[in-house]
Scaffold this motif. Sequence first.
Motif, PDB file in Angstrom:
ATOM      1  N   GLY A 120       0.794  -1.214   0.000  1.00  0.00           N
ATOM      2  CA  GLY A 120       0.000   0.000   0.000  1.00  0.00           C
ATOM      3  C   GLY A 120       0.827   1.265   0.000  1.00  0.00           C
ATOM      4  N   GLY A 121       2.116   1.130   0.232  1.00  0.00           N
ATOM      5  CA  GLY A 121       3.005   2.276   0.284  1.00  0.00           C
ATOM      6  C   GLY A 121       3.483   2.723  -1.085  1.00  0.00           C
ATOM      7  N   SER A 122       4.384   3.696  -1.066  1.00  0.00           N
ATOM      8  CA  SER A 122       4.887   4.291  -2.310  1.00  0.00           C
ATOM      9  C   SER A 122       6.404   4.400  -2.286  1.00  0.00           C
ATOM     10  N   LEU A 123       6.971   4.372  -3.458  1.00  0.00           N
ATOM     11  CA  LEU A 123       8.400   4.623  -3.660  1.00  0.00           C
ATOM     12  C   LEU A 123       8.577   5.330  -4.986  1.00  0.00           C
ATOM     13  N   THR A 124       9.651   6.106  -5.076  1.00  0.00           N
ATOM     14  CA  THR A 124      10.015   6.730  -6.346  1.00  0.00           C
ATOM     15  C   THR A 124      11.432   6.334  -6.709  1.00  0.00           C
ATOM     16  N   LEU A 125      11.576   5.733  -7.868  1.00  0.00           N
ATOM     17  CA  LEU A 125      12.880   5.369  -8.380  1.00  0.00           C
ATOM     18  C   LEU A 125      13.395   6.454  -9.319  1.00  0.00           C
ATOM     19  N   SER A 126      14.698   6.632  -9.323  1.00  0.00           N
ATOM     20  CA  SER A 126      15.344   7.564 -10.244  1.00  0.00           C
ATOM     21  C   SER A 126      16.492   6.855 -10.924  1.00  0.00           C
ATOM     22  N   CYS A 127      16.776   7.261 -12.138  1.00  0.00           N
ATOM     23  CA  CYS A 127      17.905   6.705 -12.870  1.00  0.00           C
ATOM     24  C   CYS A 127      18.501   7.811 -13.727  1.00  0.00           C
ATOM     25  N   VAL A 128      19.769   8.089 -13.498  1.00  0.00           N
ATOM     26  CA  VAL A 128      20.434   9.146 -14.250  1.00  0.00           C
ATOM     27  C   VAL A 128      21.512   8.543 -15.135  1.00  0.00           C
ATOM     28  N   ALA A 129      21.553   8.983 -16.370  1.00  0.00           N
ATOM     29  CA  ALA A 129      22.559   8.560 -17.329  1.00  0.00           C
ATOM     30  C   ALA A 129      23.682   9.580 -17.345  1.00  0.00           C
ATOM     31  N   SER A 130      24.911   9.083 -17.340  1.00  0.00           N
ATOM     32  CA  SER A 130      26.056   9.976 -17.351  1.00  0.00           C
ATOM     33  C   SER A 130      27.164   9.374 -18.196  1.00  0.00           C
ATOM     34  N   GLY A 131      28.194  10.149 -18.427  1.00  0.00           N
ATOM     35  CA  GLY A 131      29.319   9.664 -19.206  1.00  0.00           C
ATOM     36  C   GLY A 131      29.304  10.230 -20.613  1.00  0.00           C
ATOM     37  N   SER A 132      29.895   9.482 -21.530  1.00  0.00           N
ATOM     38  CA  SER A 132      30.040   9.949 -22.919  1.00  0.00           C
ATOM     39  C   SER A 132      28.767   9.668 -23.723  1.00  0.00           C
ATOM     40  N   LYS A 180      -0.465  -0.682 -14.457  1.00  0.00           N
ATOM     41  CA  LYS A 180      -1.293   0.434 -14.940  1.00  0.00           C
ATOM     42  C   LYS A 180      -2.167   0.982 -13.822  1.00  0.00           C
ATOM     43  N   GLY A 181      -2.177   2.308 -13.731  1.00  0.00           N
ATOM     44  CA  GLY A 181      -2.986   2.961 -12.710  1.00  0.00           C
ATOM     45  C   GLY A 181      -2.283   3.113 -11.374  1.00  0.00           C
ATOM     46  N   ARG A 182      -1.156   2.438 -11.219  1.00  0.00           N
ATOM     47  CA  ARG A 182      -0.401   2.528  -9.954  1.00  0.00           C
ATOM     48  C   ARG A 182       0.981   3.153 -10.139  1.00  0.00           C
ATOM     49  N   PHE A 183       1.609   2.896 -11.283  1.00  0.00           N
ATOM     50  CA  PHE A 183       2.953   3.418 -11.558  1.00  0.00           C
ATOM     51  C   PHE A 183       2.865   4.547 -12.575  1.00  0.00           C
ATOM     52  N   THR A 184       3.774   5.506 -12.423  1.00  0.00           N
ATOM     53  CA  THR A 184       3.883   6.600 -13.386  1.00  0.00           C
ATOM     54  C   THR A 184       5.342   6.806 -13.751  1.00  0.00           C
ATOM     55  N   ILE A 185       5.629   6.717 -15.043  1.00  0.00           N
ATOM     56  CA  ILE A 185       6.983   6.960 -15.520  1.00  0.00           C
ATOM     57  C   ILE A 185       7.062   8.383 -16.060  1.00  0.00           C
ATOM     58  N   SER A 186       8.187   9.032 -15.795  1.00  0.00           N
ATOM     59  CA  SER A 186       8.421  10.382 -16.301  1.00  0.00           C
ATOM     60  C   SER A 186       9.912  10.543 -16.558  1.00  0.00           C
ATOM     61  N   ARG A 187      10.288  11.633 -17.200  1.00  0.00           N
ATOM     62  CA  ARG A 187      11.701  11.851 -17.509  1.00  0.00           C
ATOM     63  C   ARG A 187      12.019  13.335 -17.582  1.00  0.00           C
ATOM     64  N   SER A 188      13.296  13.611 -17.443  1.00  0.00           N
ATOM     65  CA  SER A 188      13.825  14.947 -17.686  1.00  0.00           C
ATOM     66  C   SER A 188      14.906  14.804 -18.738  1.00  0.00           C
ATOM     67  N   ASN A 189      14.644  15.294 -19.930  1.00  0.00           N
ATOM     68  CA  ASN A 189      15.643  15.201 -20.994  1.00  0.00           C
ATOM     69  C   ASN A 189      16.865  16.062 -20.670  1.00  0.00           C
ATOM     70  N   ALA A 190      16.650  17.178 -20.019  1.00  0.00           N
ATOM     71  CA  ALA A 190      17.767  18.052 -19.666  1.00  0.00           C
ATOM     72  C   ALA A 190      18.702  17.391 -18.667  1.00  0.00           C
ATOM     73  N   LYS A 191      18.160  16.538 -17.823  1.00  0.00           N
ATOM     74  CA  LYS A 191      18.959  15.877 -16.783  1.00  0.00           C
ATOM     75  C   LYS A 191      19.296  14.433 -17.121  1.00  0.00           C
ATOM     76  N   ASN A 192      18.885  13.972 -18.304  1.00  0.00           N
ATOM     77  CA  ASN A 192      19.133  12.576 -18.708  1.00  0.00           C
ATOM     78  C   ASN A 192      18.667  11.606 -17.618  1.00  0.00           C
ATOM     79  N   THR A 193      17.501  11.875 -17.092  1.00  0.00           N
ATOM     80  CA  THR A 193      16.998  11.121 -15.946  1.00  0.00           C
ATOM     81  C   THR A 193      15.592  10.602 -16.220  1.00  0.00           C
ATOM     82  N   TYR A 250      15.379  -2.346 -13.060  1.00  0.00           N
ATOM     83  CA  TYR A 250      16.484  -1.920 -13.912  1.00  0.00           C
ATOM     84  C   TYR A 250      16.012  -0.803 -14.846  1.00  0.00           C
ATOM     85  N   CYS A 251      16.834   0.225 -14.990  1.00  0.00           N
ATOM     86  CA  CYS A 251      16.523   1.230 -15.998  1.00  0.00           C
ATOM     87  C   CYS A 251      17.272   0.888 -17.279  1.00  0.00           C
ATOM     88  N   HIS A 252      16.734   1.361 -18.363  1.00  0.00           N
ATOM     89  CA  HIS A 252      17.249   1.028 -19.695  1.00  0.00           C
ATOM     90  C   HIS A 252      17.007   2.201 -20.624  1.00  0.00           C
TER      91      HIS A 252
END
Length: 118
Positions: free
Chosen positions: A14-26, A64-77, A94-96
């Motif tokens: 019943g709880g919530s979590l937020t995952l983040s994934c940032v891309a870095s490097g070349s 569906k209805g429970r998870f929401t995916i979003s992104r920041s193109n400026a932050k590669n996240t 896993y992020c991809h």
Amino acid sequence: VQLQASGGGLVQAGGSLTLSCVASGSIFFEIGNMAWYREAPGKQRELAAVITRDGNTDYADSVKGRFTISRSNAKNTVYLQMNSLKPEDTAVYYCHLISRQDSAISYWGKGTLVTVSS
């Protein structure tokens, strides 16, 4: 290119979590689709959610209805907001990402563990 995922942990059903994934490097290409996959114990890795560069999204029926995916193109996240978590959501997440110009160029993060207790 390195993908660093964070935000996993232990949460009650019943709880919530937020995952983040940032891309870095070349990152010499434009990032296209970004996605979250998950791999539960004893099961195959499956797609949980995907988002295009333009913000179009798609979800596995199970989230569906429970998870929401979003992104920041400026932050590669890429983010995954997970609400109303269930014990069956327990998995390594896993992020991809893939290149917008060439989908053969893709990268995986190392994964972050989400454990949902009943």
